[in-house]
Design a protein around this motif. Structure first.
Motif, PDB file in Angstrom:
ATOM      1  N   VAL A 192      -1.970   7.024   2.591  1.00  0.00           N
ATOM      2  CA  VAL A 192      -2.822   8.144   2.189  1.00  0.00           C
ATOM      3  C   VAL A 192      -2.111   9.467   2.474  1.00  0.00           C
TER       4      VAL A 192
ATOM      5  N   TYR B 258      -3.580   5.278 -11.943  1.00  0.00           N
ATOM      6  CA  TYR B 258      -3.184   4.133 -11.138  1.00  0.00           C
ATOM      7  C   TYR B 258      -1.844   4.490 -10.509  1.00  0.00           C
TER       8      TYR B 258
ATOM      9  N   ARG C 289     -11.123   0.498  -2.916  1.00  0.00           N
ATOM     10  CA  ARG C 289     -11.042   0.200  -4.350  1.00  0.00           C
ATOM     11  C   ARG C 289     -12.284  -0.551  -4.836  1.00  0.00           C
TER      12      ARG C 289
ATOM     13  N   GLY D 133       1.323   3.153  -7.465  1.00  0.00           N
ATOM     14  CA  GLY D 133       1.855   2.177  -6.528  1.00  0.00           C
ATOM     15  C   GLY D 133       3.354   2.044  -6.730  1.00  0.00           C
TER      16      GLY D 133
ATOM     17  N   PRO E  27      -2.606  -0.824  -6.166  1.00  0.00           N
ATOM     18  CA  PRO E  27      -2.745  -0.302  -4.803  1.00  0.00           C
ATOM     19  C   PRO E  27      -3.578   0.976  -4.677  1.00  0.00           C
ATOM     20  N   VAL E  28      -3.514   1.859  -5.688  1.00  0.00           N
ATOM     21  CA  VAL E  28      -4.159   3.164  -5.590  1.00  0.00           C
ATOM     22  C   VAL E  28      -4.771   3.539  -6.933  1.00  0.00           C
TER      23      VAL E  28
ATOM     24  N   PRO F 113       0.829  -1.212   0.000  1.00  0.00           N
ATOM     25  CA  PRO F 113       0.000   0.000   0.000  1.00  0.00           C
ATOM     26  C   PRO F 113       0.862   1.260   0.000  1.00  0.00           C
TER      27      PRO F 113
ATOM     28  N   THR G 112      -8.160   3.472  -2.127  1.00  0.00           N
ATOM     29  CA  THR G 112      -7.074   2.629  -1.634  1.00  0.00           C
ATOM     30  C   THR G 112      -7.692   1.489  -0.827  1.00  0.00           C
TER      31      THR G 112
END
Length: 183
Positions: free
Chosen positions: A31, A159, A63, A161, A88-89, A28, A59
């Motif tokens: 944030v 996207y 997601r 990560g 991941p994000v 991860p 996240t």
């Protein structure tokens, strides 16, 4: 060497070394890190400081909300919802649309600059990105699921990560090949 020269070299390196990353580690990204990167990104040039952007960040378990919105538009059998759960994000960048064309154009340019700032800032910290624009981003069903209002445009989904694979650099056409000089 003066301090500004060192900074300029660093910016040049980050611009030239950044890559579009499509394979990410599962780790991860905090944030707090993403928020700090957005705080850097908002320094994009924007006419009269209109700041015509807002962000949706997905996240961890969040997601699934994004994957559900994609599924609501595309149906259960779609590759995008699965891909979302393997990154991941995801960050959706939304622009407030102005009905005046010149201002809309300025705002779109500002939001695009913000996205580039975010991607460069992320890369400088070892975070890879991939700017995604897909047809489902325009879907009323998708937009409603995420609270995207009429009068707002999704400029893109990023996207992000830690890279699993960093692609090799692709050749660029020299600017001189596309430059017209009037002197």
């Amino acid at each position: 060497m003066n301090e500004s020269a060192v900074f300029a070299t660093n910016v040049i390196d980050v611009i030239q070394e950044r890559r579009t990353v499509k394979k990410f580690k599962a780790d991860p990204v905090p944030v707090e890190t993403l928020t700090r990167l957005l705080d850097i990104a908002v320094w994009a040039p924007n006419h009269k400081l209109r700041e015509p952007w807002r962000f949706l960040l997905f996240t961890g378990d969040g997601r699934q909300k994004l994957a559900d919105a994609v599924t609501a538009e595309l149906g259960e059998d779609n590759k995008f919802a699965a891909a979302i759960m393997n990154v991941p994000v995801e960050l959706i960048i939304v622009m407030k649309e102005d009905p005046r064309q010149a201002i809309w154009d300025e705002d779109f340019a500002a939001v695009s600059a913000l996205v580039q700032n975010f991607m460069l800032a992320a890369w400088s910290e070892g975070i890879g990105t991939f700017w995604v624009t897909k047809p489902f981003l325009y879907s009323p069903v998708f937009r409603e699921q995420l609270g995207i209002l009429p009068g707002e445009k999704i400029v893109g989904m990023v996207y992000a990560g830690y890279p699993e694979v960093v692609p090799k650099a692709q050749q660029r056409t020299p600017a001189a090949d596309k430059l017209t000089v009037f002197d």
